[in-house]
Structure formats: structure tokens, C-alpha cells
Design a protein around this motif. Structure first.
Motif, PDB file in Angstrom:
ATOM      1  N   GLN A 110       0.851  -1.130  -0.066  1.00 48.97           N
ATOM      2  CA  GLN A 110       0.037  -0.094   0.002  1.00 48.97           C
ATOM      3  C   GLN A 110       0.826   1.242  -0.110  1.00 48.97           C
ATOM      4  OE1 GLN A 110      -3.717  -2.141   2.649  1.00 48.97           O
ATOM      5  NE2 GLN A 110      -2.471  -0.471   3.412  1.00 48.97           N
ATOM      6  N   GLY A 111       0.566   2.166  -0.867  1.00 47.52           N
ATOM      7  CA  GLY A 111       1.280   3.380  -1.056  1.00 47.52           C
ATOM      8  C   GLY A 111       2.533   3.574  -1.949  1.00 47.52           C
ATOM      9  N   ARG A 112       3.015   2.104  -2.143  1.00 45.05           N
ATOM     10  CA  ARG A 112       3.971   1.860  -3.160  1.00 45.05           C
ATOM     11  C   ARG A 112       3.383   1.869  -4.719  1.00 45.05           C
ATOM     12  NH1 ARG A 112       8.010  -0.239   0.208  1.00 45.05           N
ATOM     13  NH2 ARG A 112       9.497   0.649  -1.249  1.00 45.05           N
ATOM     14  N   SER A 113       3.928   1.527  -5.795  1.00 44.77           N
ATOM     15  CA  SER A 113       3.338   1.648  -7.166  1.00 44.77           C
ATOM     16  C   SER A 113       3.662   0.548  -7.825  1.00 44.77           C
ATOM     17  CB  SER A 113       3.866   3.050  -7.944  1.00 44.77           C
ATOM     18  OG  SER A 113       5.012   2.830  -8.169  1.00 44.77           O
ATOM     19  N   LEU A 114       2.948   0.281  -9.172  1.00 42.09           N
ATOM     20  CA  LEU A 114       3.142  -0.875  -9.862  1.00 42.09           C
ATOM     21  C   LEU A 114       4.705  -0.548 -10.471  1.00 42.09           C
ATOM     22  CD1 LEU A 114      -0.113  -1.087 -11.767  1.00 42.09           C
ATOM     23  CD2 LEU A 114       0.655  -2.714  -9.872  1.00 42.09           C
ATOM     24  N   GLU A 115       4.892   0.439 -10.919  1.00 43.41           N
ATOM     25  CA  GLU A 115       6.223   0.797 -11.376  1.00 43.41           C
ATOM     26  C   GLU A 115       7.366   0.537 -10.380  1.00 43.41           C
ATOM     27  OE1 GLU A 115       9.189   1.893 -14.040  1.00 43.41           O
ATOM     28  OE2 GLU A 115       7.173   1.059 -14.497  1.00 43.41           O
ATOM     29  N   GLU A 116       7.145   0.936  -9.327  1.00 49.90           N
ATOM     30  CA  GLU A 116       8.390   0.745  -8.311  1.00 49.90           C
ATOM     31  C   GLU A 116       8.604  -0.685  -8.079  1.00 49.90           C
ATOM     32  OE1 GLU A 116       9.246   2.039  -3.613  1.00 49.90           O
ATOM     33  OE2 GLU A 116       7.254   2.379  -4.576  1.00 49.90           O
ATOM     34  N   LEU A 117       7.510  -1.633  -8.120  1.00 48.64           N
ATOM     35  CA  LEU A 117       7.780  -3.146  -7.854  1.00 48.64           C
ATOM     36  C   LEU A 117       8.411  -3.556  -9.129  1.00 48.64           C
ATOM     37  CD1 LEU A 117       7.139  -5.690  -6.550  1.00 48.64           C
ATOM     38  CD2 LEU A 117       4.924  -5.834  -7.579  1.00 48.64           C
ATOM     39  N   ARG A 118       7.985  -3.391 -10.117  1.00 52.88           N
ATOM     40  CA  ARG A 118       8.591  -3.670 -11.604  1.00 52.88           C
ATOM     41  C   ARG A 118       9.927  -3.349 -11.586  1.00 52.88           C
ATOM     42  NH1 ARG A 118       7.436  -1.915 -17.667  1.00 52.88           N
ATOM     43  NH2 ARG A 118       7.998   0.122 -16.841  1.00 52.88           N
ATOM     44  N   GLY A 119      10.243  -2.088 -11.259  1.00 48.86           N
ATOM     45  CA  GLY A 119      11.817  -1.542 -11.445  1.00 48.86           C
ATOM     46  C   GLY A 119      12.571  -2.346 -10.162  1.00 48.86           C
ATOM     47  N   ALA A 120      12.078  -2.498  -9.152  1.00 49.11           N
ATOM     48  CA  ALA A 120      12.886  -3.061  -7.979  1.00 49.11           C
ATOM     49  C   ALA A 120      13.144  -4.714  -8.561  1.00 49.11           C
ATOM     50  CB  ALA A 120      12.171  -3.284  -6.808  1.00 49.11           C
ATOM     51  N   GLU A 121      12.046  -5.029  -9.094  1.00 56.02           N
ATOM     52  CA  GLU A 121      12.257  -6.692  -9.600  1.00 56.02           C
ATOM     53  C   GLU A 121      13.434  -6.999 -10.723  1.00 56.02           C
ATOM     54  OE1 GLU A 121       8.498  -9.309  -9.214  1.00 56.02           O
ATOM     55  OE2 GLU A 121       7.899  -7.546 -10.071  1.00 56.02           O
ATOM     56  N   ALA A 122      13.180  -5.623 -11.548  1.00 53.26           N
ATOM     57  CA  ALA A 122      14.437  -5.774 -12.638  1.00 53.26           C
ATOM     58  C   ALA A 122      15.707  -5.644 -11.765  1.00 53.26           C
ATOM     59  CB  ALA A 122      13.933  -4.719 -13.653  1.00 53.26           C
ATOM     60  N   GLY A 123      15.768  -4.770 -11.208  1.00 48.13           N
ATOM     61  CA  GLY A 123      17.294  -4.505 -10.297  1.00 48.13           C
ATOM     62  C   GLY A 123      17.782  -5.758  -9.744  1.00 48.13           C
ATOM     63  N   ALA A 124      16.835  -6.256  -8.944  1.00 46.02           N
ATOM     64  CA  ALA A 124      17.287  -7.411  -8.178  1.00 46.02           C
ATOM     65  C   ALA A 124      17.463  -8.909  -8.854  1.00 46.02           C
ATOM     66  CB  ALA A 124      16.032  -7.723  -7.123  1.00 46.02           C
ATOM     67  N   THR A 125      16.622  -8.942  -9.990  1.00 45.45           N
ATOM     68  CA  THR A 125      16.947 -10.138 -10.874  1.00 45.45           C
ATOM     69  C   THR A 125      18.169  -9.988 -11.458  1.00 45.45           C
ATOM     70  OG1 THR A 125      14.299 -10.270 -11.356  1.00 45.45           O
ATOM     71  CG2 THR A 125      16.075 -11.541 -12.942  1.00 45.45           C
ATOM     72  N   ALA A 126      18.655  -8.821 -12.026  1.00 48.06           N
ATOM     73  CA  ALA A 126      19.983  -8.633 -12.593  1.00 48.06           C
ATOM     74  C   ALA A 126      21.118  -8.845 -11.505  1.00 48.06           C
ATOM     75  CB  ALA A 126      20.025  -7.249 -13.403  1.00 48.06           C
ATOM     76  N   ALA A 127      20.939  -8.412 -10.268  1.00 50.55           N
ATOM     77  CA  ALA A 127      21.609  -8.498  -9.302  1.00 50.55           C
ATOM     78  C   ALA A 127      21.965 -10.075  -9.026  1.00 50.55           C
ATOM     79  CB  ALA A 127      21.522  -7.801  -8.122  1.00 50.55           C
ATOM     80  N   ALA A 128      20.704 -10.713  -8.822  1.00 46.62           N
ATOM     81  CA  ALA A 128      20.868 -12.187  -8.577  1.00 46.62           C
ATOM     82  C   ALA A 128      21.635 -12.996  -9.659  1.00 46.62           C
ATOM     83  CB  ALA A 128      19.342 -12.506  -8.534  1.00 46.62           C
ATOM     84  N   LEU A 129      21.448 -12.704 -10.903  1.00 46.93           N
ATOM     85  CA  LEU A 129      22.078 -13.446 -11.970  1.00 46.93           C
ATOM     86  C   LEU A 129      23.566 -12.991 -12.056  1.00 46.93           C
ATOM     87  CD1 LEU A 129      19.363 -12.897 -14.761  1.00 46.93           C
ATOM     88  CD2 LEU A 129      19.828 -14.929 -13.390  1.00 46.93           C
ATOM     89  N   SER A 130      23.837 -11.911 -11.720  1.00 48.01           N
ATOM     90  CA  SER A 130      25.163 -11.425 -11.566  1.00 48.01           C
ATOM     91  C   SER A 130      26.019 -12.033 -10.442  1.00 48.01           C
ATOM     92  CB  SER A 130      25.277  -9.896 -11.593  1.00 48.01           C
ATOM     93  OG  SER A 130      24.909  -9.311 -12.632  1.00 48.01           O
ATOM     94  N   GLU A 131      25.229 -12.166  -9.195  1.00 47.73           N
ATOM     95  CA  GLU A 131      25.828 -13.087  -8.092  1.00 47.73           C
ATOM     96  C   GLU A 131      26.156 -14.678  -8.405  1.00 47.73           C
ATOM     97  OE1 GLU A 131      23.138 -12.638  -4.783  1.00 47.73           O
ATOM     98  OE2 GLU A 131      23.716 -10.551  -4.417  1.00 47.73           O
ATOM     99  N   ARG A 132      25.164 -15.098  -9.255  1.00 42.42           N
ATOM    100  CA  ARG A 132      25.220 -16.207  -9.872  1.00 42.42           C
ATOM    101  C   ARG A 132      26.423 -16.539 -10.620  1.00 42.42           C
ATOM    102  NH1 ARG A 132      25.911 -20.896 -12.296  1.00 42.42           N
ATOM    103  NH2 ARG A 132      24.217 -22.226 -12.919  1.00 42.42           N
ATOM    104  N   GLY A 133      26.914 -15.367 -11.343  1.00 36.55           N
ATOM    105  CA  GLY A 133      28.126 -15.457 -12.134  1.00 36.55           C
ATOM    106  C   GLY A 133      27.876 -15.350 -13.605  1.00 36.55           C
ATOM    107  N   LEU A 134      26.655 -15.288 -13.929  1.00 36.64           N
ATOM    108  CA  LEU A 134      26.196 -15.007 -15.248  1.00 36.64           C
ATOM    109  C   LEU A 134      26.646 -13.472 -15.773  1.00 36.64           C
ATOM    110  CD1 LEU A 134      22.890 -16.556 -15.739  1.00 36.64           C
ATOM    111  CD2 LEU A 134      25.007 -17.462 -15.970  1.00 36.64           C
ATOM    112  N   PRO A 135      27.152 -13.286 -16.986  1.00 40.82           N
ATOM    113  CA  PRO A 135      27.420 -11.896 -17.570  1.00 40.82           C
ATOM    114  C   PRO A 135      26.093 -11.206 -17.992  1.00 40.82           C
ATOM    115  CG  PRO A 135      28.022 -13.548 -19.179  1.00 40.82           C
ATOM    116  CD  PRO A 135      27.461 -14.310 -18.017  1.00 40.82           C
TER     117      PRO A 135
END
Length: 416
Positions: A331-356
């Protein structure tokens, strides 16, 4: 060095070698020889005016455009229209001879208010010609010739001949522009103009990338993308192109064709067998976090991942669910905020996994300039990678065998 820079950004924490000077020189030789016609499209005022003038003439007579094409003749326009949206007339793209699809198009359109636009550079593409036969007959006989436009080679091919014989209006695809590199030609510009898009802004975006490349060479946006992609081309044989906006998923599909047809080659430029290629996989975030990311995180570490990102306007989510912890925190957040956070988090997780991982992004919502920059940057980068790999990034000889067998199966004269 040029002061003019594209707004599109390319970010990565990866280390990669710059492109060899010889690759840049070879690109320039191909351009000077007239082989890279897509580079000239942003500055071709005559070609732009032809599309805009025809759209201005026919636009008031219609409310729907049916674009009959396949491959680059459909993927490019669809990517552009999906990213920017349509602001006036709707554009329906028929890129398959599926009778259910064609019947649905006919049921949903008024034939007296529809423009049939047939797009094929060769003028001989079987799927496109079959759909032409069906939809041309569907148009009312008293207006069908005035409501059919052919976008094709300026001189040759059966579509060019039919247009001349029947008095159809035409737009040219320059001979030096291949289908998968044609989105900035009348292939994309004409339907975009009818849809109400700002085609000059589209070409200005593309021009900023080509000018940056011409001026800044190895440090330019397109050359850095190529150098990064090339570094991991052989070690990571799958290229996941993750579009983190629904409207950009068709751009991922456009890239998949560009990358696969340009770089998947049996022979190199000297005729030696090399069987080179990197398999592109178009993905849509965040949806594919719930289908593909498990494989990316725990499957074979053979994936290179590009994220394509943009922003969207989004208001705060309402409340009313106090006491439900899995809902209340949003509540009080936004759809765009969630989508942006997921994009950044997924990229970070894949980088941590060792993928370029690399990120292509631009501030703001997708617009014509954004699309122009993306198209031109990836087209230049693809050609650079092809030349670095020693293959021809402009042809597609592997497609022909399937065509021949199709013709034999259907009993086409001369192919039995």
C-alpha cells in the motif's frame, strides 16, 4: 570526439576488450561500398517524405491498416508500434498464413475503411503472397486497388510487377537494406506514420547513435555493445534478451531475429565451415521470473543476459487491506516501483550467480527516439559482431532450404 550522445545507456560491470581497429575499418569499407544501407536511413529525407506524404493522403480514408508481411517486414513494425503505441489508426500485423488469424482480422475490420499494406523486399515471399490473395479478394472490388499499398524492391519482384499492372501505390525498400535491418525504412515508417507516431523523432534517435558511432568509434554506444557481446559470444552460447516492460517484448523478438539470422552461419567469409552462432531467447519481465529464472539461476551457466528497461508512469497503490501482511506492505507503493525493483534485483541475482549481465536503459517512457536509438545501436552492434567473427551478417542462406522443400511439397512449378 562528438558532443552528441544518445540518451540510451549501456551499463555493465563486466570487463571486455574493445573492438579491434580492423573490425571498425572493415565496417567502414562495407559502408562505403554501399552494403550497409540501414546506416543512411536516418538522413534519407526523400524516403521519409514519400512515406509521410502517402500516409497523409490515405489516412483520412481509413481507420485500420492491415500490414501483410513476415520476418523483418513484421517484427520491426510490431516492435515499434508496441513500444510507442498507436495514437490514431490501429495497425494489425498478419505475419502468418493461419486461416483463423486471417478470419479474425476480417471479422474485426470494416473492409471499406481498411488499407492493405503488403511488405516484402523480394516481392515473392510465399506466406505474404498467400495472405495478399485472401485479403485482396476481401476488399470491395470498387476500391481494392486504391486501398492496396506495396512496400517492396524499387524495381524487381512479382509484387512490384503486380503493383504496376494494377495501379497500386508503392513505397521502395532500398536494395542495400535487408529485411531485418529495414524498420527505419518505409517498412516501419509508413505504418508508424499512419498510427500517428512522430517518425522524424524516431529517425533523430537513430541518427544520434549512428553519428556517435561515426565520431567516437570504439568508445561509442554501438561499439561498446558489440565489444561486450563479442567477449562472451563463444563462452555463453545463449543470449537472453530480457525486456522489462510488456511494451518492449516485441523488441526482444525483433532482436532475436536480427541476432539469429545475422550471426548463425555455417560458413565464414572465406567459405570455411565454422558453424557459428549464439541462440537468442526473448524474455519478458517480471513474468518470466516465474518461468525462466529458475533455469538461469541453477541450470547450465551458459547464458548472457541483456536487460532492456524503461520507466512508466504509475500512481500509488490504494490501501484498505490492513492486517494482511502480504498485501499491506504494498500500500502506497506503485506498480512501476515494484517492476523496477524486480528488474534490478533479478539482474543482481544473476550477476551473483556468475552470469554476465548488461543493461540497456533510457529514462522516461518508451518513445520514438528511444526506439530509434535501440534499433540503430543493435543493428550496428550486430554487423560489428558479424565482421569480428568473420561471417556475413547480411545474408541468410540457411533459410532457403526450407522454402524449396515447401515449394516441392505444394507442387509449385519448377520445384517438383
Amino acid at each position: 570526439m562528438s558532443e552528441k550522445k544518445p540518451a540510451l545507456g549501456f551499463e555493465t560491470g563486466l570487463s571486455f576488450r574493445p573492438l579491434p581497429d580492423e573490425v571498425l575499418r572493415e565496417f567502414e569499407r562495407w559502408r562505403e561500398a554501399g552494403r550497409l544501407g540501414f546506416m543512411s536511413l536516418p538522413g534519407d529525407e526523400d524516403l521519409l517524405s514519400a512515406s509521410l506524404d502517402l500516409a497523409g493522403l490515405l489516412g483520412p480514408q481509413i481507420d485500420t491498416v492491415v500490414l501483410d508481411g513476415i520476418g523483418g517486414s513484421a517484427l520491426g513494425p510490431r516492435a515499434l508500434l508496441s513500444a510507442c503505441g498507436t495514437r490514431s489508426r490501429r495497425v494489425l500485423i498478419t505475419d502468418s498464413p493461419d486461416p483463423r488469424t486471417i478470419e479474425a482480422v476480417k471479422r474485426g475490420c470494416d473492409p471499406r475503411r481498411t488499407l492493405l499494406t503488403v511488405v516484402t523486399k523480394s516481392g515473392t515471399t510465399a506466406e505474404t503472397m498467400a495472405v495478399l490473395l485472401d485479403l485482396y479478394e476481401w476488399l470491395p472490388s470498387d476500391i481494392r486497388d486504391s486501398r492496396t499499398v506495396a512496400v517492396t524492391d524499387p524495381e524487381k519482384g512479382d509484387l512490384r510487377k503486380a503493383a504496376s499492372d494494377r495501379g497500386w501505390r508503392t513505397l521502395p525498400i532500398p536494395p542495400s537494406v535487408g529485411g531485418r535491418y529495414s524498420v527505419l525504412s518505409p517498412v516501419g515508417i509508413f505504418p508508424a506514420a499512419l498510427a500517428g507516431l512522430d517518425c522524424r523523432e524516431l529517425l533523430r534517435g537513430a541518427a544520434s547513435v549512428s553519428e556517435d558511432f561515426q565520431a567516437n568509434g570504439p568508445s561509442s554506444l554501438a561499439a561498446r555493445i558489440a565489444a561486450c557481446y563479442l567477449e562472451f559470444f563463444r563462452s555463453h552460447p545463449v543470449h537472453v534478451f530480457f525486456a522489462y516492460a510488456d511494451c518492449l517484448y516485441d523488441t526482444a523478438l525483433w532482436f532475436a531475429q536480427l541476432w539469429a539470422e545475422s550471426l548463425g552461419k555455417r560458413l565464414d567469409l572465406s567459405g570455411r565451415e565454422v558453424w557459428t552462432g549464439q541462440t537468442p531467447l526473448a524474455s519478458r519481465g517480471p513474468a518470466d521470473q516465474h518461468s525462466l529464472v529458475q533455469l538461469l539461476m541453477e541450470g547450465p551457466p551458459d547464458k548472457f543476459v541483456t536487460f532492456l528497461r524503461c520507466n512508466a508512469r504509475s500512481s500509488a497503490l490504494p490501501g484498505g487491506f490492513d492486517g494482511y501482511s502480504s498485501i499491506e506492505w504494498l500500500q502506497g507503493r506503485s506498480l512501476e516501483e515494484l517492476r523496477g525493483a524486480e528488474a534490478g534485483a533479478t539482474a543482481a541475482a544473476l550477476s551473483e550467480r556468475g552470469l554476465p549481465v548488461a543493461v540497456l536503459s533510457r529514462e522516461g517512457t518508451p518513445c520514438e527516439a528511444f526506439c530509434g536509438e535501440v534499433f540503430m545501436a543493435l543493428e550496428i552492434a550486430t554487423v560489428l559482431c558479424g565482421l569480428a567473427l568473420g561471417v556475413n551478417p547480411l545474408d541468410q542462406p540457411g533459410v532457403e532450404r526450407g522454402k524449396i522443400l515447401t515449394f516441392k511439397e505444394m507442387g509449385r512449378p519448377g520445384y517438383r
